[in-house]
Design a protein around this motif. Structure first.
Motif, PDB file in Angstrom:
ATOM      1  N   ALA A  54     -40.905  57.050   4.469  1.00 49.44           N
ATOM      2  CA  ALA A  54     -39.857  58.044   4.199  1.00 49.44           C
ATOM      3  C   ALA A  54     -40.512  59.313   3.686  1.00 49.44           C
ATOM      4  CB  ALA A  54     -38.876  57.521   3.157  1.00 49.44           C
ATOM      5  N   THR A  55     -40.071  60.445   4.204  1.00 51.12           N
ATOM      6  CA  THR A  55     -40.352  61.734   3.585  1.00 51.12           C
ATOM      7  C   THR A  55     -39.031  62.222   3.008  1.00 51.12           C
ATOM      8  OG1 THR A  55     -39.840  63.175   5.468  1.00 51.12           O
ATOM      9  CG2 THR A  55     -42.026  62.136   5.426  1.00 51.12           C
ATOM     10  N   ASN A  56     -39.037  63.363   2.393  1.00 50.99           N
ATOM     11  CA  ASN A  56     -37.773  63.889   1.882  1.00 50.99           C
ATOM     12  C   ASN A  56     -36.769  64.125   2.994  1.00 50.99           C
ATOM     13  OD1 ASN A  56     -37.958  64.033  -0.937  1.00 50.99           O
ATOM     14  ND2 ASN A  56     -39.221  65.858  -0.845  1.00 50.99           N
ATOM     15  N   TRP A  57     -37.269  64.400   4.203  1.00 52.38           N
ATOM     16  CA  TRP A  57     -36.402  64.932   5.259  1.00 52.38           C
ATOM     17  C   TRP A  57     -36.250  64.024   6.450  1.00 52.38           C
ATOM     18  CZ3 TRP A  57     -40.770  66.924   3.137  1.00 52.38           C
ATOM     19  CH2 TRP A  57     -40.553  67.781   2.047  1.00 52.38           C
ATOM     20  N   GLY A  58     -37.005  62.946   6.531  1.00 53.15           N
ATOM     21  CA  GLY A  58     -36.892  62.081   7.688  1.00 53.15           C
ATOM     22  C   GLY A  58     -37.717  60.815   7.546  1.00 53.15           C
ATOM     23  N   ILE A  59     -37.767  60.065   8.632  1.00 53.43           N
ATOM     24  CA  ILE A  59     -38.449  58.784   8.692  1.00 53.43           C
ATOM     25  C   ILE A  59     -39.585  58.869   9.705  1.00 53.43           C
ATOM     26  CG2 ILE A  59     -38.198  56.332   9.231  1.00 53.43           C
ATOM     27  CD1 ILE A  59     -36.715  57.125   6.714  1.00 53.43           C
ATOM     28  N   VAL A  60     -40.730  58.292   9.358  1.00 54.23           N
ATOM     29  CA  VAL A  60     -41.879  58.223  10.262  1.00 54.23           C
ATOM     30  C   VAL A  60     -42.187  56.754  10.537  1.00 54.23           C
ATOM     31  CG1 VAL A  60     -44.320  58.755  10.581  1.00 54.23           C
ATOM     32  CG2 VAL A  60     -42.845  60.385   9.396  1.00 54.23           C
ATOM     33  N   TYR A  61     -42.138  56.375  11.819  1.00 54.30           N
ATOM     34  CA  TYR A  61     -42.496  55.022  12.244  1.00 54.30           C
ATOM     35  C   TYR A  61     -43.921  55.048  12.791  1.00 54.30           C
ATOM     36  CZ  TYR A  61     -37.439  53.965  12.257  1.00 54.30           C
ATOM     37  OH  TYR A  61     -36.124  53.785  11.919  1.00 54.30           O
ATOM     38  N   ILE A  62     -44.799  54.189  12.270  1.00 54.05           N
ATOM     39  CA  ILE A  62     -46.171  54.069  12.767  1.00 54.05           C
ATOM     40  C   ILE A  62     -46.347  52.661  13.331  1.00 54.05           C
ATOM     41  CG2 ILE A  62     -48.617  54.188  12.184  1.00 54.05           C
ATOM     42  CD1 ILE A  62     -47.850  55.958   9.812  1.00 54.05           C
ATOM     43  N   ILE A  83     -34.266  61.999   1.157  1.00 53.96           N
ATOM     44  CA  ILE A  83     -34.370  60.541   1.096  1.00 53.96           C
ATOM     45  C   ILE A  83     -35.072  60.126  -0.198  1.00 53.96           C
ATOM     46  CG2 ILE A  83     -35.328  58.490   2.221  1.00 53.96           C
ATOM     47  CD1 ILE A  83     -35.153  60.020   4.862  1.00 53.96           C
ATOM     48  N   GLU A  84     -34.530  59.119  -0.871  1.00 54.91           N
ATOM     49  CA  GLU A  84     -35.108  58.602  -2.113  1.00 54.91           C
ATOM     50  C   GLU A  84     -35.797  57.255  -1.910  1.00 54.91           C
ATOM     51  OE1 GLU A  84     -35.435  59.651  -5.208  1.00 54.91           O
ATOM     52  OE2 GLU A  84     -34.445  61.583  -4.988  1.00 54.91           O
ATOM     53  N   SER A 100     -30.739  61.126  -2.127  1.00 52.54           N
ATOM     54  CA  SER A 100     -30.627  61.581  -3.511  1.00 52.54           C
ATOM     55  C   SER A 100     -29.178  61.863  -3.902  1.00 52.54           C
ATOM     56  CB  SER A 100     -31.474  62.842  -3.730  1.00 52.54           C
ATOM     57  OG  SER A 100     -31.074  63.868  -2.835  1.00 52.54           O
ATOM     58  N   ASN A 101     -28.299  62.093  -2.930  1.00 48.58           N
ATOM     59  CA  ASN A 101     -26.877  62.325  -3.241  1.00 48.58           C
ATOM     60  C   ASN A 101     -26.080  61.036  -3.245  1.00 48.58           C
ATOM     61  OD1 ASN A 101     -26.782  61.729  -0.543  1.00 48.58           O
ATOM     62  ND2 ASN A 101     -25.800  63.642   0.094  1.00 48.58           N
ATOM     63  N   SER A 102     -26.763  59.883  -3.201  1.00 42.54           N
ATOM     64  CA  SER A 102     -26.205  58.533  -3.275  1.00 42.54           C
ATOM     65  C   SER A 102     -25.563  58.062  -1.975  1.00 42.54           C
ATOM     66  CB  SER A 102     -25.195  58.387  -4.431  1.00 42.54           C
ATOM     67  OG  SER A 102     -23.977  59.047  -4.148  1.00 42.54           O
ATOM     68  N   VAL A 103     -25.630  58.837  -0.913  1.00 42.55           N
ATOM     69  CA  VAL A 103     -25.187  58.370   0.402  1.00 42.55           C
ATOM     70  C   VAL A 103     -26.207  57.377   0.946  1.00 42.55           C
ATOM     71  CG1 VAL A 103     -24.762  59.099   2.793  1.00 42.55           C
ATOM     72  CG2 VAL A 103     -23.867  60.453   0.893  1.00 42.55           C
ATOM     73  N   ILE A 104     -25.734  56.406   1.712  1.00 43.63           N
ATOM     74  CA  ILE A 104     -26.599  55.385   2.316  1.00 43.63           C
ATOM     75  C   ILE A 104     -26.398  55.382   3.815  1.00 43.63           C
ATOM     76  CG2 ILE A 104     -27.074  52.905   2.487  1.00 43.63           C
ATOM     77  CD1 ILE A 104     -26.118  52.650  -0.422  1.00 43.63           C
ATOM     78  N   ILE A 130     -29.891  55.970  -6.419  1.00 47.68           N
ATOM     79  CA  ILE A 130     -30.330  54.612  -6.124  1.00 47.68           C
ATOM     80  C   ILE A 130     -31.828  54.533  -6.397  1.00 47.68           C
ATOM     81  CG2 ILE A 130     -30.585  52.872  -4.303  1.00 47.68           C
ATOM     82  CD1 ILE A 130     -28.071  54.240  -3.016  1.00 47.68           C
ATOM     83  N   TYR A 131     -32.214  53.668  -7.332  1.00 46.26           N
ATOM     84  CA  TYR A 131     -33.608  53.584  -7.777  1.00 46.26           C
ATOM     85  C   TYR A 131     -34.392  52.437  -7.146  1.00 46.26           C
ATOM     86  CZ  TYR A 131     -32.334  56.984 -11.357  1.00 46.26           C
ATOM     87  OH  TYR A 131     -31.909  58.122 -12.010  1.00 46.26           O
ATOM     88  N   ASP A 132     -33.705  51.408  -6.703  1.00 47.97           N
ATOM     89  CA  ASP A 132     -34.418  50.265  -6.130  1.00 47.97           C
ATOM     90  C   ASP A 132     -33.485  49.523  -5.190  1.00 47.97           C
ATOM     91  OD1 ASP A 132     -36.544  48.580  -5.665  1.00 47.97           O
ATOM     92  OD2 ASP A 132     -36.228  47.346  -7.443  1.00 47.97           O
ATOM     93  N   ILE A 133     -34.079  48.868  -4.165  1.00 45.97           N
ATOM     94  CA  ILE A 133     -33.342  48.061  -3.197  1.00 45.97           C
ATOM     95  C   ILE A 133     -34.057  46.722  -3.066  1.00 45.97           C
ATOM     96  CG2 ILE A 133     -32.477  47.905  -0.832  1.00 45.97           C
ATOM     97  CD1 ILE A 133     -32.778  50.972  -0.651  1.00 45.97           C
ATOM     98  N   PHE A 134     -33.301  45.641  -3.154  1.00 46.61           N
ATOM     99  CA  PHE A 134     -33.877  44.298  -3.021  1.00 46.61           C
ATOM    100  C   PHE A 134     -33.025  43.505  -2.045  1.00 46.61           C
ATOM    101  CE2 PHE A 134     -34.291  39.803  -4.133  1.00 46.61           C
ATOM    102  CZ  PHE A 134     -35.680  39.656  -4.165  1.00 46.61           C
TER     103      PHE A 134
END
Length: 788
Positions: A54-62, A83-84, A100-104, A130-134
């Motif tokens: 994750a970057t602030n602005w998008g997703i990078v798949y490697i 993105i957080e 960061s605005n709590s949207v998922i 949202i600080y953590d996801i499990f």
């Protein structure tokens, strides 16, 4: 003659008559393109096939096998930027993205589901992040948030419960039918059983005694080797069989930032922050001093690496013992635990940073500055420098790769020489920067007419607005200097000017635009005026300068807060303020205060007459080839007709891919019509319909696409026409099919005739006239082949 023979005849005729023509940009008219910074990740997760950053602005798949890369951003379907956290659910192939605005967002194989539940918790006024996801099961995920704990069903896309704890929860896990969450007040847990009301925080148990400190703060928490490991008061504890035991304490100045346990090792990331004495002020200040990673095995023995990390944010281990690292150091990097080797990493072809302040384009080459000022017009001390986009390749220029720029921060405005391959950049920290032949030169108070303030920041040469006049002389706003106007003549000479009476008290000059008379229009950041217009008179004569200070007291300005000034194709000056737009159509009469006060146009907004963009904070104005105004504000973009009386389009984060409603600058490529937009969250572009046109048609009028094939959907553009030319399209027999007026130098056709039918297979003629009657009024300027 058969249909096939007819088609072959048309195609041969077309090929012999005109060359194929292609667009000069890789997006179609009406399409958007993101130019986001993919230089490093801030968080990382994994699937069986990919490492996912994750970057602030998008997703990078490697891709784990071939290391090929693909990206996902708002333009491609994400709902937001900022993105957080991210977490991948392997079983259901779902990527969870928390903003960061709590949207998922739930990114699934064929769709992206957006959950707004947390944002809509009206009973929560404070922290909703949202600080953590499990992942506590194959189909559910637990969230640690600023308000407490929630659980999501990933199959049904719903929240199954939320517990409001009254204290932010920072980490979360589930083990042996118990849910554990960490807070600044310690660890709490609850039995996940049908007879327990999890949503009542009163049923949660505080973990104290049994090895825990009497009063403690808990942060990251993971499960490793069937035991719980948790950071307590910046020390690593193991919790097993009801007992807590401290197993590791970082060195002084180091802080444990995160724990992860997805492979054979427990990965511990630390950052360093130390205090040093400021040599100038003598005060203590904190500075970053790098970071490190530790790998704990199942026996709690650990190894440390340092060179592969700098300022760690997150890291995970894959199934091959490769640790993929996210930190604020640039580049995506990884570390091979078994071979003890660091992969120096890579970055994507993208801007160096999301920061952008000013944009400039010449010959299809885009230049971007990455500086900025505070709301009080003070230093930001940003080092990111300059970026360029040339032939599809992004490059950057700052202290990391150009030591010459080491003393320069806060790059602001750009001016490209009209004839030579020279570019100037103003900075707010150390003067003016010149770029020529891939070499930088710096001009400040020591080697030029630029000066420093005699009162504050006396060691800093501040430069702001810069612009070339018709004689290729570079004019420079040098705010707070005793002589705040400088000019670098094209012959190499330099000169500066004090502002004469009656405006001699004005020193803070910022934005700069030069009108068709050669008069310099400066935006002023002082309370006494909004604009200063300056005429140097005869450059060889001292004392013949003219000046006018324009304010809300002597003009149509409703406020003295002027943000930008732009000259349109008719030579009129459009002024953007914190309360809309003022237009000055004065020509050479600008110094006649009685005759030239400017105009606040009254237009209908929602059926109600009002001043043009009243109450809108206008930050940028750009003029396209049709003389339309692209106006950037803090609420998005307004596209206005040439006279400003019609709203052609409105773009914001709700109805477009814009990353942010705060628009910092807009620049339009005259050749392609591509509109580049600098926002507070990064750069994006939009392919507009207008290009710049001259008095006559160009010799090589381009049509694209050409030929038009059966699968083409979208407009057909005819570029290289005289400005605002009348255009007719006929079939080969001369039958009129379509007629329009060019938008600047480009006409747009939807490929249909007046009855709405798609054009049949064949060759169509483009006939162009010019409003200035400088050529044959019905000349054929292009041909278009349709193949259906």
């Amino acid at each position: 003659m058969t249909n096939q023979n007819i088609l072959s005849f048309f195609l041969l005729f077309f090929l012999l008559s005109f060359n194929f023509s292609q667009a000069q940009t890789d997006i179609e008219i009406g399409e958007w393109k993101s130019h986001l910074s993919y230089q490093a990740g801030k968080y990382v997760t994994q699937s069986d096939q990919d490492i996912i950053y994750a970057t602030n602005w998008g997703i990078v798949y490697i891709d784990k096998e071939d290391h090929s890369v693909r990206t996902l951003d708002k333009l491609k379907g994400l709902s937001n930027v900022g993105i957080e956290r991210i977490k991948y659910n392997q079983t259901n192939d779902v990527l969870i993205i928390a903003y960061s605005n709590s949207v998922i967002d739930l990114v699934k194989e064929r769709e992206i589901i957006t959950l707004l539940d947390i944002q809509r918790f009206n009973n929560i006024a404070g922290d909703k992040r949202i600080y953590d996801i499990f992942l506590d099961s194959d189909s559910t995920a637990l969230l640690a948030t600023g308000y407490g704990v929630s659980r999501i069903n990933l199959n049904e896309n719903i929240f199954t419960f939320s517990t409001f704890t009254g204290v932010p929860t920072k980490g979360i896990i589930a083990k042996d039918n118990m849910i554990y969450t960490t807070t600044d007040e310690g660890i709490y847990r609850v039995a996940h059983q049908s007879n327990v009301n999890i949503q009542d925080f009163g049923t949660w148990e505080f973990l104290g005694d049994n090895g825990f400190p009497s009063d403690y703060t808990a942060r990251s928490i993971v499960i490793f080797n069937h035991k719980i490991y948790v950071v307590i008061d910046n020390e690593l504890y193991r919790y097993d069989s009801g007992l807590a035991e401290k197993i590791y304490t970082p060195e002084d100045d180091f802080t444990i930032e995160y724990l992860t346990a997805e492979g054979e090792y427990l990965v511990v990331g630390e950052s360093c922050l130390t205090e040093v004495t400021d040599p100038t002020t003598g005060e203590l200040k904190e500075i970053e001093c790098g970071g490190t990673l530790f790998f704990f095995d199942t026996n709690e023995n650990y190894t440390e690496i340092g060179p592969c990390v700098n300022r760690p944010l997150h890291a995970i281990e894959d199934e091959n013992g490769i640790v993929w690292i996210a930190d604020r150091w640039y580049r995506f990097r990884s570390y091979d635990i078994k071979n003890e080797s660091c992969n120096g990493g890579f970055s994507l072809n993208s801007p160096f940073s999301e920061k952008n302040y000013d944009l400039a384009i010449k010959d299809g080459k885009l230049w971007v500055t990455a500086g900025g000022l505070t709301l009080q017009n003070h230093f930001q001390f940003w080092f990111e420098g300059i970026y360029s986009l040339i032939n599809g390749q992004w490059n950057f220029y700052n202290t990391l790769n150009r030591p010459k720029l080491g003393g320069n921060l806060d790059f602001l405005k750009i001016a490209i020489h009209p004839e030579k391959d020279i570019i100037y950049f103003s900075t707010f920290y150390n003067g003016l920067v010149k770029y020529e032949n891939d070499t930088f030169a710096i001009f400040n108070d020591a080697n030029s007419t630029l000066g420093n303030s005699p009162v504050a920041d006396t060691n800093r040469t501040k430069t702001m607005g810069i612009a070339f006049d018709k004689d290729n002389n570079l004019w420079i706003a040098n705010p707070t200097s005793p002589k705040p106007i400088s000019v670098f003549l094209d012959n190499g000479e330099m000169k500066n000017f004090a502002i004469p009476a009656p405006a001699s008290n004005i020193k803070s000059l910022f934005d700069l635009e030069i009108d068709d008379n050669g008069f310099k229009w400066f935006a002023v950041t002082e309370a006494s005026a909004g604009i200063l217009v300056f005429d140097e008179g005869d450059m060889e004569v001292n004392g013949d300068e003219r000046v006018r200070a324009i304010s809300s007291g002597n003009s149509a300005l409703s406020t003295n807060q002027v943000n930008c000034i732009e000259k349109d194709l008719d030579g009129d000056m459009w002024v953007g303020t914190s309360d809309g737009i003022i237009i000055f159509e004065c020509g050479s009469n600008i110094f006649d205060e009685a005759q030239c006060k400017g105009t606040r146009k009254i237009v209908e907004q929602d059926g109600i007459p009002a001043y043009l963009l009243v109450a809108e904070d206008v930050k940028a104005i750009a003029v396209d080839g049709a003389n339309r105004k692209w106006v950037g504000t803090t609420t998005g973009i307004f596209v206005l007709s040439s006279d400003g009386e019609e709203l052609i389009a409105r773009y914001n984060t709700e109805n477009s891919p814009l990353f942010d409603n705060t628009i910092l600058d807009i620049e339009i490529d005259k050749q392609s019509g591509e509109v580049f937009i600098a926002t507070g969250e990064g750069l994006i572009s939009y392919r507009g319909t207008a290009t710049h046109g001259g008095n006559t048609h160009q010799s090589n009028v381009l049509v694209f696409p050409n030929p038009v094939r059966p699968d083409h959907v979208g407009p057909i553009a005819i570029r290289g026409l005289a400005r605002d030319s009348n255009v007719k399209i006929t079939d080969i027999t001369g039958q009129l099919v379509f007629e329009t007026k060019a938008l600047g130098g480009q006409a747009i056709w939807d490929g249909r005739d007046y009855s709405g039918r798609k054009a049949a297979t064949g060759v169509y003629l483009v006939l162009g006239t010019t409003t200035k009657n400088l050529e044959e009024p019905q000349s054929v300027v292009a041909k278009i082949l349709f193949v259906n």
